[in-house]
Design an enzyme around this catalytic site. Structure first.
Site, PDB file in Angstrom:
ATOM      1  N   ASP A 106       0.754  -0.860   0.383  1.00 32.96           N
ATOM      2  CA  ASP A 106       0.030   0.061  -0.094  1.00 32.96           C
ATOM      3  C   ASP A 106       0.839   1.131  -0.109  1.00 32.96           C
ATOM      4  O   ASP A 106       1.723   1.406   0.572  1.00 32.96           O
ATOM      5  CB  ASP A 106      -0.827  -0.040   1.290  1.00 32.96           C
ATOM      6  CG  ASP A 106      -2.143  -1.240   1.348  1.00 32.96           C
ATOM      7  OD1 ASP A 106      -2.066  -1.868   0.214  1.00 32.96           O
ATOM      8  OD2 ASP A 106      -2.174  -1.583   2.419  1.00 32.96           O
TER       9      ASP A 106
HETATM   10  N1  URA Z   1      -0.975  -6.024   3.826  1.00 37.00           N
HETATM   11  C1  URA Z   1      -1.286  -4.537   3.940  1.00 37.00           C
HETATM   12  O1  URA Z   1      -2.238  -4.639   4.964  1.00 37.00           O
HETATM   13  N2  URA Z   1      -0.954  -3.788   3.427  1.00 37.00           N
HETATM   14  C2  URA Z   1       0.137  -3.762   2.541  1.00 37.00           C
HETATM   15  O2  URA Z   1       0.984  -3.197   1.897  1.00 37.00           O
HETATM   16  C3  URA Z   1       0.548  -5.877   2.600  1.00 37.00           C
HETATM   17  C4  URA Z   1       0.319  -6.155   3.580  1.00 37.00           C
END
Ligand code: URA
Length: 234
Positions: A106
């Site tokens: 993310d």
């Molecule tokens: N899980 C999440 O919530 N975000 C990420 O970036 C990777 C795994």
């Protein structure tokens, strides 16, 4: 197979079309072993290990396997909408060579991101069947209770998913929690902690299978994977 000429070699490692590569050579911007090469049609019996273009020494390997230390506020997309793109952190020529991220992080997550232009490698590493555990270090808004830990290890149902997801391992690391999961569902780690009544404040990926984040890169830094790391993942 056509002979490997200098212009073909340059084009294969992202320096534009053969015509554009030829122009670089004609401008005197390409050196081999410290000597400017003037002939774009010079032939190679085998690829030289490296070549210098515009003063920068680059490897001539066509297959890209890269580790990036993803910083905050960058998107894992070639068409980033709300932030800058992680592809800005690697040379432009990698985009011409077809580089993609292996899975995603993310925008507000940091840590280990793999990139490659080899579809079979990307597929293998992403595939939950292959079983690579991904490890994340998270900090939480509220104390992490033994009940929350037990629930995550038993499995939680996330909205919109068909099956429960489980934490494969949970460790404490000072104030942080290190969680390992097998899948890579959208916002999975954040949603898992939310499902047990907590809230992820920071999230850093620290490993994918046997390959660990090289913290010496510093946020935004990248390097090629070593041959050993590539073979550990394939
Ligand atoms: N899980 C999440 O919530 N975000 C990420 O970036 C990777 C795994």
């Amino acid at each position: 197979m056509p002979a490997l000429t200098l212009e073909r070699l340059l084009s294969s490692i992202g320096f534009g079309s053969r015509k554009e590569a030829r122009a670089l050579v004609r401008m005197g911007l390409v050196e081999l072993n410290g000597q400017v090469v003037e002939d774009p049609f010079m032939e190679f019996a085998k690829r030289p290990e490296s070549i210098t273009v515009n003063g920068e020494e680059v490897t001539t390997e066509e297959k890209l396997y890269v580790m990036l230390y993803k910083p905050l506020d960058m998107e894992c997309s070639h068409n980033a909408r709300d932030h800058r793109s992680v592809f800005e952190l690697v040379p432009d020529r990698f985009t011409a060579m077809g580089i993609q991220t292996v899975g995603r992080l993310d925008a507000d997550s940091t840590g280990l991101l793999l990139l490659s232009n080899q579809g079979d490698f990307i597929h293998k590493v992403e595939s939950p069947k292959k079983g690579y555990l991904k490890k994340y270090r998270v900090t939480l808004a509220r104390p992490f209770t033994a009940e929350q830990e037990a629930e995550l290890l038993k499995g939680v149902m996330l909205k919109g998913e068909r099956r429960e997801v489980v934490a494969r391992e949970i460790e404490r690391d000072g104030d942080a929690v290190v969680i390992s999961i097998g899948e890579g569902l959208y916002h999975q780690v954040r949603r898992m902690f939310a499902a047990v009544g907590n809230h992820v404040e920071t999230l850093q990926r620290i490993s994918i299978g046997p390959v660990c984040l090289d913290e010496s890169l510093g946020m935004g830094g990248w390097r090629f994977l070593t041959g050993e790391e590539v073979s550990q993942l394939t």
